[in-house]
Design a protein around this motif. Structure first.
Motif, PDB file in Angstrom:
ATOM      1  N   ARG A  19       0.868  -1.178   0.000  1.00 44.53           N
ATOM      2  CA  ARG A  19       0.000   0.000   0.000  1.00 44.53           C
ATOM      3  C   ARG A  19       0.903   1.224   0.000  1.00 44.53           C
ATOM      4  O   ARG A  19       1.807   1.340   0.818  1.00 44.53           O
ATOM      5  CB  ARG A  19      -0.909   0.016   1.222  1.00 44.53           C
ATOM      6  N   LEU A  20       0.666   2.127  -0.950  1.00 41.91           N
ATOM      7  CA  LEU A  20       1.418   3.377  -1.039  1.00 41.91           C
ATOM      8  C   LEU A  20       0.637   4.464  -0.318  1.00 41.91           C
ATOM      9  O   LEU A  20      -0.557   4.627  -0.545  1.00 41.91           O
ATOM     10  CB  LEU A  20       1.619   3.785  -2.500  1.00 41.91           C
ATOM     11  N   THR A  21       1.314   5.197   0.554  1.00 44.71           N
ATOM     12  CA  THR A  21       0.669   6.308   1.249  1.00 44.71           C
ATOM     13  C   THR A  21       1.542   7.546   1.113  1.00 44.71           C
ATOM     14  O   THR A  21       2.741   7.451   0.884  1.00 44.71           O
ATOM     15  CB  THR A  21       0.453   6.008   2.745  1.00 44.71           C
ATOM     16  N   ALA A  22       0.920   8.696   1.253  1.00 39.10           N
ATOM     17  CA  ALA A  22       1.650   9.965   1.160  1.00 39.10           C
ATOM     18  C   ALA A  22       2.337  10.247   2.490  1.00 39.10           C
ATOM     19  O   ALA A  22       1.720  10.182   3.548  1.00 39.10           O
ATOM     20  CB  ALA A  22       0.706  11.100   0.803  1.00 39.10           C
ATOM     21  N   GLY A  23       3.613  10.563   2.415  1.00 37.76           N
ATOM     22  CA  GLY A  23       4.385  10.911   3.589  1.00 37.76           C
ATOM     23  C   GLY A  23       4.712  12.393   3.592  1.00 37.76           C
ATOM     24  O   GLY A  23       4.166  13.172   2.801  1.00 37.76           O
ATOM     25  N   PRO A  24       5.632  12.790   4.461  1.00 38.10           N
ATOM     26  CA  PRO A  24       6.031  14.199   4.537  1.00 38.10           C
ATOM     27  C   PRO A  24       6.544  14.710   3.191  1.00 38.10           C
ATOM     28  O   PRO A  24       7.280  14.017   2.493  1.00 38.10           O
ATOM     29  CB  PRO A  24       7.148  14.187   5.577  1.00 38.10           C
ATOM     30  N   GLY A  25       6.110  15.888   2.825  1.00 33.82           N
ATOM     31  CA  GLY A  25       6.562  16.501   1.572  1.00 33.82           C
ATOM     32  C   GLY A  25       6.050  15.799   0.335  1.00 33.82           C
ATOM     33  O   GLY A  25       6.598  15.973  -0.744  1.00 33.82           O
ATOM     34  N   GLY A  26       5.019  14.962   0.476  1.00 39.69           N
ATOM     35  CA  GLY A  26       4.461  14.259  -0.670  1.00 39.69           C
ATOM     36  C   GLY A  26       5.210  12.997  -1.068  1.00 39.69           C
ATOM     37  O   GLY A  26       4.879  12.372  -2.064  1.00 39.69           O
ATOM     38  N   ALA A  27       6.234  12.639  -0.284  1.00 36.18           N
ATOM     39  CA  ALA A  27       6.981  11.418  -0.590  1.00 36.18           C
ATOM     40  C   ALA A  27       6.070  10.202  -0.399  1.00 36.18           C
ATOM     41  O   ALA A  27       5.234  10.192   0.493  1.00 36.18           O
ATOM     42  CB  ALA A  27       8.191  11.295   0.326  1.00 36.18           C
ATOM     43  N   ILE A  83      -8.110  -5.027   4.603  1.00 35.58           N
ATOM     44  CA  ILE A  83      -8.611  -5.446   3.294  1.00 35.58           C
ATOM     45  C   ILE A  83      -7.964  -4.552   2.234  1.00 35.58           C
ATOM     46  O   ILE A  83      -8.094  -3.332   2.285  1.00 35.58           O
ATOM     47  CB  ILE A  83     -10.148  -5.308   3.209  1.00 35.58           C
ATOM     48  N   PRO A  84      -7.271  -5.140   1.263  1.00 35.09           N
ATOM     49  CA  PRO A  84      -6.697  -4.311   0.186  1.00 35.09           C
ATOM     50  C   PRO A  84      -7.774  -3.514  -0.535  1.00 35.09           C
ATOM     51  O   PRO A  84      -8.939  -3.916  -0.586  1.00 35.09           O
ATOM     52  CB  PRO A  84      -6.054  -5.345  -0.744  1.00 35.09           C
ATOM     53  N   VAL A  85      -7.376  -2.376  -1.076  1.00 34.14           N
ATOM     54  CA  VAL A  85      -8.282  -1.496  -1.808  1.00 34.14           C
ATOM     55  C   VAL A  85      -7.694  -1.219  -3.189  1.00 34.14           C
ATOM     56  O   VAL A  85      -6.506  -1.438  -3.434  1.00 34.14           O
ATOM     57  CB  VAL A  85      -8.518  -0.155  -1.058  1.00 34.14           C
ATOM     58  N   ASP A 133      -3.914  -0.427  -4.187  1.00 31.38           N
ATOM     59  CA  ASP A 133      -2.886  -1.268  -3.580  1.00 31.38           C
ATOM     60  C   ASP A 133      -2.304  -2.157  -4.665  1.00 31.38           C
ATOM     61  O   ASP A 133      -2.854  -2.270  -5.777  1.00 31.38           O
ATOM     62  CB  ASP A 133      -3.477  -2.130  -2.460  1.00 31.38           C
ATOM     63  N   ARG A 134      -1.173  -2.795  -4.351  1.00 31.76           N
ATOM     64  CA  ARG A 134      -0.522  -3.669  -5.333  1.00 31.76           C
ATOM     65  C   ARG A 134      -0.226  -5.030  -4.723  1.00 31.76           C
ATOM     66  O   ARG A 134       0.045  -5.139  -3.528  1.00 31.76           O
ATOM     67  CB  ARG A 134       0.811  -3.079  -5.790  1.00 31.76           C
ATOM     68  N   GLY A 135      -0.253  -6.017  -5.582  1.00 28.79           N
ATOM     69  CA  GLY A 135       0.263  -7.330  -5.244  1.00 28.79           C
ATOM     70  C   GLY A 135       1.448  -7.587  -6.153  1.00 28.79           C
ATOM     71  O   GLY A 135       1.351  -7.395  -7.364  1.00 28.79           O
ATOM     72  N   VAL A 136       2.579  -7.957  -5.589  1.00 27.57           N
ATOM     73  CA  VAL A 136       3.737  -8.320  -6.397  1.00 27.57           C
ATOM     74  C   VAL A 136       3.767  -9.840  -6.440  1.00 27.57           C
ATOM     75  O   VAL A 136       4.001 -10.495  -5.428  1.00 27.57           O
ATOM     76  CB  VAL A 136       5.043  -7.737  -5.820  1.00 27.57           C
ATOM     77  N   ILE A 137       3.472 -10.378  -7.631  1.00 29.18           N
ATOM     78  CA  ILE A 137       3.318 -11.816  -7.814  1.00 29.18           C
ATOM     79  C   ILE A 137       4.326 -12.281  -8.845  1.00 29.18           C
ATOM     80  O   ILE A 137       4.352 -11.770  -9.971  1.00 29.18           O
ATOM     81  CB  ILE A 137       1.875 -12.144  -8.265  1.00 29.18           C
ATOM     82  N   LYS A 138       5.177 -13.196  -8.426  1.00 31.65           N
ATOM     83  CA  LYS A 138       6.256 -13.697  -9.294  1.00 31.65           C
ATOM     84  C   LYS A 138       7.080 -12.537  -9.848  1.00 31.65           C
ATOM     85  O   LYS A 138       7.442 -12.516 -11.021  1.00 31.65           O
ATOM     86  CB  LYS A 138       5.692 -14.567 -10.405  1.00 31.65           C
ATOM     87  N   GLY A 139       7.325 -11.524  -8.997  1.00 34.66           N
ATOM     88  CA  GLY A 139       8.156 -10.387  -9.362  1.00 34.66           C
ATOM     89  C   GLY A 139       7.473  -9.334 -10.210  1.00 34.66           C
ATOM     90  O   GLY A 139       8.093  -8.357 -10.609  1.00 34.66           O
ATOM     91  N   ARG A 140       6.192  -9.504 -10.484  1.00 37.16           N
ATOM     92  CA  ARG A 140       5.469  -8.586 -11.361  1.00 37.16           C
ATOM     93  C   ARG A 140       4.438  -7.787 -10.566  1.00 37.16           C
ATOM     94  O   ARG A 140       3.644  -8.365  -9.825  1.00 37.16           O
ATOM     95  CB  ARG A 140       4.764  -9.406 -12.436  1.00 37.16           C
ATOM     96  N   ASN A 141       4.451  -6.462 -10.723  1.00 38.57           N
ATOM     97  CA  ASN A 141       3.470  -5.613 -10.048  1.00 38.57           C
ATOM     98  C   ASN A 141       2.094  -5.846 -10.655  1.00 38.57           C
ATOM     99  O   ASN A 141       1.925  -5.752 -11.869  1.00 38.57           O
ATOM    100  CB  ASN A 141       3.821  -4.132 -10.176  1.00 38.57           C
ATOM    101  N   ARG A 142       1.128  -6.123  -9.793  1.00 36.12           N
ATOM    102  CA  ARG A 142      -0.261  -6.318 -10.217  1.00 36.12           C
ATOM    103  C   ARG A 142      -1.122  -5.352  -9.411  1.00 36.12           C
ATOM    104  O   ARG A 142      -0.931  -5.197  -8.208  1.00 36.12           O
ATOM    105  CB  ARG A 142      -0.705  -7.756  -9.950  1.00 36.12           C
ATOM    106  N   ASN A 143      -2.066  -4.695 -10.044  1.00 40.76           N
ATOM    107  CA  ASN A 143      -2.935  -3.723  -9.382  1.00 40.76           C
ATOM    108  C   ASN A 143      -4.150  -4.411  -8.778  1.00 40.76           C
ATOM    109  O   ASN A 143      -4.797  -5.224  -9.442  1.00 40.76           O
ATOM    110  CB  ASN A 143      -3.416  -2.669 -10.384  1.00 40.76           C
ATOM    111  N   VAL A 144      -4.466  -4.055  -7.546  1.00 38.18           N
ATOM    112  CA  VAL A 144      -5.677  -4.575  -6.917  1.00 38.18           C
ATOM    113  C   VAL A 144      -6.872  -3.871  -7.557  1.00 38.18           C
ATOM    114  O   VAL A 144      -6.944  -2.641  -7.575  1.00 38.18           O
ATOM    115  CB  VAL A 144      -5.657  -4.341  -5.392  1.00 38.18           C
TER     116      VAL A 144
END
Length: 129
Positions: free
Chosen positions: A25-33, A92-94, A97-108
């Protein structure tokens, strides 16, 4: 069946027949990071089809079954809340979010939880990419 018995049975099935994936799950941190919260989970991954995109690119779709065990153990992605109280369960993923399956990024694309007695016992989701 009790929630702990259902989770235990799913954990044994995934241990014997599943594969490791990374749930992110990617979230926004300080300064938009962007800050990535990640957990490695045992999962059952089943391809359900493919869609041809523009330029002949193929987008694979898969159904994924997860146990809440690793998610709870690692506290991903933060405090869990009660779905019974009408509050979204952060475990619960939304979409996004991403699933990395067999090294490949997959979008939930979507996910939902299965509950017994108000306790999360299984997560079903669809990923694409």
């Amino acid at each position: 069946m009790t929630p702990s018995a259902a989770i235990g049975m799913l954990d044994r099935l995934l241990a014997a027949n599943g594969e490791d994936i990374r749930l992110q799950r990617l979230t926004a941190g300080p300064g938009g990071a962007q800050i990535i919260f990640e957990v490695v989970c045992r999962a059952s991954v089943k391809g359900v089809g493919a869609t041809e995109l523009l330029g002949g690119l193929i987008q694979q779709q898969s159904d994924v079954i997860l146990s809440p065990t690793e998610i709870d153990r690692q506290g991903w992605p933060g405090p869990a809340t009660s779905a019974a109280a009408g509050i979204a369960d952060r475990r619960i993923p939304v979409k996004g979010d991403r699933g990395v399956i067999k090294g490949r990024n997959r979008n939930v694309e979507f996910a939902h939880g299965k509950y017994i007695g108000g306790e999360l016992v299984r997560i079903d989701m669809r990923v694409s990419g």
